[in-house]
Design an enzyme around this catalytic site. Sequence first.
Site, PDB file in Angstrom:
ATOM      1  N   VAL A  89      38.988  42.163  53.396  1.00 41.28           N
ATOM      2  CA  VAL A  89      38.020  41.255  54.013  1.00 41.28           C
ATOM      3  C   VAL A  89      37.814  41.590  55.484  1.00 41.28           C
ATOM      4  CG1 VAL A  89      37.673  38.837  54.716  1.00 41.28           C
ATOM      5  CG2 VAL A  89      38.316  39.373  52.377  1.00 41.28           C
ATOM      6  N   GLU A 101      34.930  33.542  52.650  1.00 40.61           N
ATOM      7  CA  GLU A 101      34.310  34.831  52.314  1.00 40.61           C
ATOM      8  C   GLU A 101      34.059  34.888  50.807  1.00 40.61           C
ATOM      9  OE1 GLU A 101      33.146  37.474  54.227  1.00 40.61           O
ATOM     10  OE2 GLU A 101      32.402  37.729  52.185  1.00 40.61           O
ATOM     11  N   PHE A 102      32.856  35.357  50.427  1.00 34.12           N
ATOM     12  CA  PHE A 102      32.511  35.400  49.002  1.00 34.12           C
ATOM     13  C   PHE A 102      32.307  36.820  48.487  1.00 34.12           C
ATOM     14  CE2 PHE A 102      31.021  31.282  50.656  1.00 34.12           C
ATOM     15  CZ  PHE A 102      31.756  30.433  49.843  1.00 34.12           C
ATOM     16  N   LEU A 103      32.677  37.834  49.277  1.00 34.01           N
ATOM     17  CA  LEU A 103      32.435  39.217  48.840  1.00 34.01           C
ATOM     18  C   LEU A 103      33.246  39.546  47.593  1.00 34.01           C
ATOM     19  CD1 LEU A 103      35.074  41.201  49.508  1.00 34.01           C
ATOM     20  CD2 LEU A 103      34.257  40.945  51.818  1.00 34.01           C
ATOM     21  N   PHE A 134      28.940  36.255  34.909  1.00 33.12           N
ATOM     22  CA  PHE A 134      30.338  35.866  34.689  1.00 33.12           C
ATOM     23  C   PHE A 134      30.579  35.230  33.324  1.00 33.12           C
ATOM     24  CE2 PHE A 134      32.812  36.987  38.450  1.00 33.12           C
ATOM     25  CZ  PHE A 134      31.793  37.611  39.145  1.00 33.12           C
ATOM     26  N   GLY A 191      41.317  39.612  36.566  1.00 34.00           N
ATOM     27  CA  GLY A 191      42.462  39.969  37.401  1.00 34.00           C
ATOM     28  C   GLY A 191      42.031  39.935  38.849  1.00 34.00           C
ATOM     29  N   CYS A 219      42.310  37.515  43.817  1.00 34.88           N
ATOM     30  CA  CYS A 219      41.833  36.169  44.161  1.00 34.88           C
ATOM     31  C   CYS A 219      41.726  35.166  43.016  1.00 34.88           C
ATOM     32  CB  CYS A 219      40.531  36.286  44.927  1.00 34.88           C
ATOM     33  SG  CYS A 219      40.857  36.996  46.558  1.00 34.88           S
TER      34      CYS A 219
HETATM   35  P1  NAD Z   1      44.639  42.341  52.505  1.00 31.95           P
HETATM   36  O1  NAD Z   1      46.048  42.259  52.067  1.00 31.95           O
HETATM   37  O2  NAD Z   1      43.766  43.420  51.990  1.00 31.95           O
HETATM   38  O3  NAD Z   1      44.560  42.397  54.103  1.00 31.95           O
HETATM   39  C1  NAD Z   1      45.243  41.542  54.976  1.00 31.95           C
HETATM   40  C2  NAD Z   1      45.640  42.357  56.208  1.00 31.95           C
HETATM   41  O4  NAD Z   1      46.104  41.475  57.226  1.00 31.95           O
HETATM   42  C3  NAD Z   1      46.775  43.351  55.951  1.00 31.95           C
HETATM   43  O5  NAD Z   1      46.393  44.655  56.322  1.00 31.95           O
HETATM   44  C4  NAD Z   1      47.936  42.823  56.818  1.00 31.95           C
HETATM   45  O6  NAD Z   1      48.781  43.831  57.300  1.00 31.95           O
HETATM   46  C5  NAD Z   1      47.163  42.127  57.930  1.00 31.95           C
HETATM   47  N1  NAD Z   1      47.913  41.116  58.694  1.00 31.95           N
HETATM   48  C6  NAD Z   1      48.684  40.110  58.219  1.00 31.95           C
HETATM   49  N2  NAD Z   1      49.177  39.378  59.233  1.00 31.95           N
HETATM   50  C7  NAD Z   1      48.714  39.924  60.390  1.00 31.95           C
HETATM   51  C8  NAD Z   1      48.870  39.618  61.770  1.00 31.95           C
HETATM   52  N3  NAD Z   1      49.619  38.583  62.178  1.00 31.95           N
HETATM   53  N4  NAD Z   1      48.246  40.400  62.682  1.00 31.95           N
HETATM   54  C9  NAD Z   1      47.499  41.456  62.288  1.00 31.95           C
HETATM   55  N5  NAD Z   1      47.321  41.800  60.994  1.00 31.95           N
HETATM   56  C10 NAD Z   1      47.915  41.036  60.058  1.00 31.95           C
HETATM   57  O7  NAD Z   1      43.999  40.932  52.141  1.00 31.95           O
HETATM   58  P2  NAD Z   1      42.460  40.681  51.721  1.00 31.95           P
HETATM   59  O8  NAD Z   1      42.258  41.100  50.317  1.00 31.95           O
HETATM   60  O9  NAD Z   1      41.575  41.199  52.782  1.00 31.95           O
HETATM   61  O10 NAD Z   1      42.427  39.093  51.728  1.00 31.95           O
HETATM   62  C11 NAD Z   1      42.469  38.363  52.928  1.00 31.95           C
HETATM   63  C12 NAD Z   1      42.104  36.925  52.647  1.00 31.95           C
HETATM   64  O11 NAD Z   1      40.730  36.867  52.228  1.00 31.95           O
HETATM   65  C13 NAD Z   1      42.899  36.270  51.509  1.00 31.95           C
HETATM   66  O12 NAD Z   1      43.083  34.914  51.817  1.00 31.95           O
HETATM   67  C14 NAD Z   1      41.986  36.404  50.310  1.00 31.95           C
HETATM   68  O13 NAD Z   1      42.193  35.396  49.352  1.00 31.95           O
HETATM   69  C15 NAD Z   1      40.611  36.258  50.948  1.00 31.95           C
HETATM   70  N6  NAD Z   1      39.525  36.934  50.223  1.00 31.95           N
HETATM   71  C16 NAD Z   1      39.724  38.177  49.706  1.00 31.95           C
HETATM   72  C17 NAD Z   1      38.671  38.814  49.058  1.00 31.95           C
HETATM   73  C18 NAD Z   1      38.863  40.168  48.424  1.00 31.95           C
HETATM   74  O14 NAD Z   1      37.962  40.605  47.714  1.00 31.95           O
HETATM   75  N7  NAD Z   1      39.946  40.871  48.625  1.00 31.95           N
HETATM   76  C19 NAD Z   1      37.412  38.198  48.979  1.00 31.95           C
HETATM   77  C20 NAD Z   1      37.240  36.932  49.555  1.00 31.95           C
HETATM   78  C21 NAD Z   1      38.311  36.310  50.181  1.00 31.95           C
HETATM   79  C1  UGA Z   2      35.862  37.458  43.196  1.00 30.35           C
HETATM   80  C2  UGA Z   2      34.559  36.676  43.433  1.00 30.35           C
HETATM   81  O1  UGA Z   2      33.539  37.195  42.569  1.00 30.35           O
HETATM   82  C3  UGA Z   2      34.119  36.773  44.894  1.00 30.35           C
HETATM   83  O2  UGA Z   2      32.962  35.959  45.104  1.00 30.35           O
HETATM   84  C4  UGA Z   2      35.258  36.288  45.793  1.00 30.35           C
HETATM   85  O3  UGA Z   2      34.924  36.424  47.145  1.00 30.35           O
HETATM   86  C5  UGA Z   2      36.503  37.096  45.505  1.00 30.35           C
HETATM   87  O4  UGA Z   2      36.852  36.974  44.090  1.00 30.35           O
HETATM   88  C6  UGA Z   2      37.672  36.619  46.278  1.00 30.35           C
HETATM   89  O5  UGA Z   2      37.764  35.469  46.641  1.00 30.35           O
HETATM   90  O6  UGA Z   2      38.505  37.508  46.476  1.00 30.35           O
HETATM   91  P1  UGA Z   2      36.501  40.033  42.904  1.00 30.35           P
HETATM   92  O7  UGA Z   2      37.819  39.498  42.468  1.00 30.35           O
HETATM   93  O8  UGA Z   2      36.470  41.101  43.918  1.00 30.35           O
HETATM   94  O9  UGA Z   2      35.579  38.839  43.465  1.00 30.35           O
HETATM   95  O10 UGA Z   2      35.727  40.621  41.621  1.00 30.35           O
HETATM   96  P2  UGA Z   2      34.870  39.961  40.437  1.00 30.35           P
HETATM   97  O11 UGA Z   2      33.693  40.804  40.208  1.00 30.35           O
HETATM   98  O12 UGA Z   2      34.642  38.526  40.624  1.00 30.35           O
HETATM   99  O13 UGA Z   2      35.866  40.161  39.187  1.00 30.35           O
HETATM  100  C7  UGA Z   2      37.087  39.445  39.106  1.00 30.35           C
HETATM  101  C8  UGA Z   2      37.708  39.655  37.732  1.00 30.35           C
HETATM  102  O14 UGA Z   2      36.931  38.986  36.737  1.00 30.35           O
HETATM  103  C9  UGA Z   2      37.774  41.129  37.295  1.00 30.35           C
HETATM  104  O15 UGA Z   2      39.013  41.377  36.678  1.00 30.35           O
HETATM  105  C10 UGA Z   2      36.651  41.259  36.294  1.00 30.35           C
HETATM  106  O16 UGA Z   2      36.884  42.243  35.331  1.00 30.35           O
HETATM  107  C11 UGA Z   2      36.653  39.875  35.668  1.00 30.35           C
HETATM  108  N1  UGA Z   2      35.353  39.490  35.074  1.00 30.35           N
HETATM  109  C12 UGA Z   2      34.253  39.334  35.869  1.00 30.35           C
HETATM  110  C13 UGA Z   2      35.281  39.266  33.708  1.00 30.35           C
HETATM  111  O17 UGA Z   2      36.286  39.379  32.966  1.00 30.35           O
HETATM  112  N2  UGA Z   2      34.061  38.892  33.170  1.00 30.35           N
HETATM  113  C14 UGA Z   2      32.951  38.729  33.946  1.00 30.35           C
HETATM  114  O18 UGA Z   2      31.894  38.372  33.384  1.00 30.35           O
HETATM  115  C15 UGA Z   2      33.041  38.963  35.322  1.00 30.35           C
END
Ligand code: NAD
Ligand code: UGA
Length: 436
Positions: free
Chosen positions: A11, A151-153, A249, A257, A260
């Site tokens: 993110v 964040e919704f990415l 979805f 998986g 999130c």
């Molecule tokens: P990530 O593990 O990929 O990244 C987090 C980073 O923060 C790591 O590199 C870690 O070393 C760093 N960090 C932790 N504590 C720190 C500090 N005190 N100072 C500096 N760096 C520090 O995590 P992510 O997947 O980016 O997820 C972050 C948050 O966003 C989570 O709450 C997750 O649920 C949410 N989120 C993730 C996604 C996604 O697709 N991955 C999408 C939407 C929301």
């Molecule tokens: C999901 C949400 O779609 C994002 O909006 C959100 O920001 C993010 O979680 C988060 O909070 O981290 P992401 O996990 O990256 O995004 O990927 P998705 O495309 O949502 O897929 C999640 C899981 O659902 C995957 O394992 C995928 O295979 C599964 N999936 C998705 C299904 O089994 N069926 C579907 O129709 C869609």
Amino acid sequence: MKLSVIGAGHVGLVTAACFAEKGHEILVAEHNVERLAGLNRGEIWFYEPGLKELLHKHVAAKRVRFTSKTEEAVDFGQAIFICVHTPPDPQGRPDMTYVEAVARTIAENLKDYRLVVEKSTVPIKTAERIKRTIGRYVKGDVHFDVASNPEFLREGSAVEDTLKPDRVVCGVDSAKAESLMREVYKGFDCPIVVTSVGSSELIKHASNSFLALKITFANWLARLCEASGADVEQVVHGMGLDHRISHHFLGAGIGYGGSCFPKDVDALAHISEELGVAAPIIRVISETNKSQLERFYATIERELWVLNEKTLAIWGLAFKPNTDDLREAPALRLIDMLKKAGAKLRVHDPVAMPNTRKVHPDLYYANDPIDACNGADALIVCTEWAPYKQADLAKVKATLKVPMIFDGRNCIDRKRAGELGMTLFGIGKAPIKPGE
Ligand code: NAD
Ligand code: UGA
């Protein structure tokens, strides 16, 4: 604007690159020295299409910089975006250690007004705790606000999702915070939804849980289809044409998986129960999701009988296509089950093999999808990567010992498999068996 991002992860880095693309100047703090060293060499520690190019562009233009010192980021930006991870603890509650640590660092280094923005996914009422923590540790009478900006990415399309979001949600509790958030998102062409801080926090958990619920509904329907002879893809197509339902979805498979959905569904159930509101509808999502993979494994075991010493090919390791993220990947759970049963595995994934090798060094890592099938007793598909959908099934048939496919994502060409006389098991669909 000058903006700070704390956490250079999936993110944080995407946020930094996309904010820079909209004209802001960004300082990213990352405390993992290896990740930071990589970033300073122009390398990103995970795979995300388009991110490297965008980041390089803005690092070269000096609009994005990196630091190991989180305190430097507290000074730099008018707004500080907390993008650290919030992993589940053993009970399924979000572990807020990293968010709390950032709140303390902010407090200890706060000299002037700052807007502290939660971008990490956190339970409702977290902003109140961040506020209390900063208030406790701050030196002197410095003002600050805490806002929520979930964040919704999606991984695999994170850059596009961030540059062109469906909406931006800003939870604020002061006019100053609202005005700063509007300035941050001035260059974005989408609705800006301004809410209370708590509503914004809940929008994030509710959105993820609702999407997980849709997938789970489709997976439950798939079970009903298997029991009744209906076809889940036909059923969801007919349902999804109703705009109120939509096709999104409703893809049945081996379960969701990723980092999130599994953690956020559990986190929503926990916070709801802590607040005295029973959450059976949320609890059932995660239970059904777990058993979806177990059902798939049971089909494999039923058809192959003895798994001990059988060689199986697996296509797809990442939790979804276009990422190398293995967090809560169904393929990894399946690999554990198959290894326990004594199967020998030949696996392939376009980008997630190096990460998988760290956890399972003992598997055969194939050079390409066909190599994975070489001499295998069956092929199992766990992730619907484009090359697997387009694979030459005649070659697959020629390489497998037995022309049998277990398609956990309904992505293999059924018609072609049937023409070639292959056996194909999907999810929520009648199996294709030669001669039937
Ligand atoms: P990530 O593990 O990929 O990244 C987090 C980073 O923060 C790591 O590199 C870690 O070393 C760093 N960090 C932790 N504590 C720190 C500090 N005190 N100072 C500096 N760096 C520090 O995590 P992510 O997947 O980016 O997820 C972050 C948050 O966003 C989570 O709450 C997750 O649920 C949410 N989120 C993730 C996604 C996604 O697709 N991955 C999408 C939407 C929301
Ligand atoms: C999901 C949400 O779609 C994002 O909006 C959100 O920001 C993010 O979680 C988060 O909070 O981290 P992401 O996990 O990256 O995004 O990927 P998705 O495309 O949502 O897929 C999640 C899981 O659902 C995957 O394992 C995928 O295979 C599964 N999936 C998705 C299904 O089994 N069926 C579907 O129709 C869609």
